[in-house]
Motif scaffolding. Structure first.
Motif, short mmCIF file in Angstrom:
data_model
loop_
_atom_site.label_atom_id
_atom_site.label_comp_id
_atom_site.label_asym_id
_atom_site.label_seq_id
_atom_site.Cartn_x
_atom_site.Cartn_y
_atom_site.Cartn_z
N SER A 117 37.51 12.33 20.59
CA SER A 117 37.03 11.50 19.22
C SER A 117 36.53 9.81 19.93
O SER A 117 35.18 9.11 19.10
CB SER A 117 38.08 11.34 18.28
N ALA A 118 36.94 9.49 20.80
CA ALA A 118 36.28 8.17 20.80
C ALA A 118 35.30 8.36 22.07
O ALA A 118 34.89 7.07 21.58
CB ALA A 118 37.81 7.60 22.55
N MET A 119 34.43 9.36 22.30
CA MET A 119 33.22 9.08 23.23
C MET A 119 32.55 9.22 21.88
O MET A 119 31.59 9.15 22.02
CB MET A 119 33.16 10.59 24.06
N LEU A 120 32.65 10.74 20.87
CA LEU A 120 32.18 10.72 19.51
C LEU A 120 32.20 9.02 19.06
O LEU A 120 31.20 8.15 18.36
CB LEU A 120 32.01 11.56 18.84
N ALA A 121 32.80 8.20 18.61
CA ALA A 121 32.74 7.04 18.16
C ALA A 121 31.80 6.17 19.09
O ALA A 121 31.09 5.77 18.29
CB ALA A 121 34.23 6.12 18.00
N GLU A 122 31.95 6.12 20.42
CA GLU A 122 31.21 5.29 21.47
C GLU A 122 29.97 6.15 20.88
O GLU A 122 28.66 4.94 21.18
CB GLU A 122 31.82 5.21 22.89
#
Length: 302
Positions: free
Chosen positions: A34-39
């Motif tokens: 999810s951190a990669m999606l947010a980024e």
């Protein structure tokens, strides 16, 4: 390119953000982070922001019209404000939502080397973009602190790129920490916490940008240095006894309106006073090139 280098810095940021956004979405596809999606959403929003800044610069170059007799310089402030809105909603709130979902409903990371590799590459690319923005900002910063430069800058592009790139690097650090802690501890909630940290950071940056661009949209005076230079010209003018009610207003980053009531010498007739004021306006423009619109009104001494 622009004199202050803001256009070159914007182009560098756009190129970096497009490449980074693509790589982050690829990493999300393989890892489910999810951190990669947010980024990825963050970099996409940043790319749109650079396009908005470039559009604003292009539209601000339109010649004055009957509907807009003072020109279109303020359109750059409007697009700067839109950038803060996009950053707030397109980046910050989405990242907060994704982080919340990952904390409440954790799921394991997949293909974690993709996430680590993309984040490291993104850090290098964002660092290069930030270095370009810092280099051009230093040319016009004139020894001011970074906080003061962002607050006092009349052109929105450099402060926006500086804040975006700084937030992007910090966000990448949060994402890298979240992914790393998830791998080390086996608790994937750290990935969600990293996404929440990214969201909070973007919301803060968006609010700072909104505050600064709002000040310019509603009308902000020229800097004290510019006002002092105008006052010096009026004080030293041999045809002017004194002046009152000096007002300045930024019509755009490079367009300042100047208005003042001036008390002329008693022995001048109307024609002489008119020529003298025309010379005064010329001297003001020579001293302060951004003073594009000047109104000097002769006044009777009280």
């Amino acid at each position: 390119m622009s004199k202050d280098g803001s256009e070159e810095a914007t182009l560098a940021a756009l190129a970096a953000n497009v490449g980074i956004a693509v790589s982050k979405f690829v990493a999300f596809f393989f890892t489910g982070s999810s951190a990669m999606l947010a980024e990825g959403i963050h970099s996409t929003a940043d790319s749109g922001n650079q396009l908005l800044l470039m559009l604003g610069r292009r539209q601000s170059a339109h010649r004055p019209s009957r509907a807009h007799p003072f020109g279109y310089g303020a359109v750059r402030y409007f697009y700067g404000f839109l950038v803060s809105v996009v950053l707030f909603f397109g980046g910050g709130l989405f990242a907060l939502y994704e982080g919340y979902e990952k904390i409440v409903h954790p799921h394991p990371l997949e293909s974690w080397p993709w996430a680590i590799g993309v984040l490291l590459v993104a850090i290098v690319m964002e660092g290069m973009s930030l270095r370009t923005a810092v280099r051009h900002s230093n040319r016009v910063r004139a020894g001011r602190s970074w906080a003061r430069f962002v607050k006092e800058a009349k052109a929105p592009e450099l402060p926006v790129v500086l804040l975006e790139d700084t937030a992007a690097l910090a966000g990448l650090g949060f994402a890298l920490a979240g992914v790393t802690l998830s791998l080390v501890t086996g608790n994937t909630q750290f990935d969600g916490i990293g996404s929440v940290a990214i969201g909070l950071l973007l919301v803060v940056v968006a609010l700072i940008l909104a505050r600064e661009t709002k000040s310019m949209i509603i009308g902000e005076a020229a800097s004290p240095a510019v006002q002092d230079a105008i006052e010096d010209v009026l004080h030293s003018d041999p045809a002017i006894r004194s002046f009152t009610e000096l007002r300045t207003l930024h019509l755009g980053p490079d367009d300042v309106l100047v208005a003042a009531r001036v008390i002329m010498l008693d022995e001048q007739d109307m024609e002489e006073a008119s020529r003298a004021l025309a010379d005064t306006e010329r001297r003001i423009r020579d001293r302060v090139p951004v003073a594009t619109t000047i109104y000097l009104q002769p006044a009777v001494p009280s």
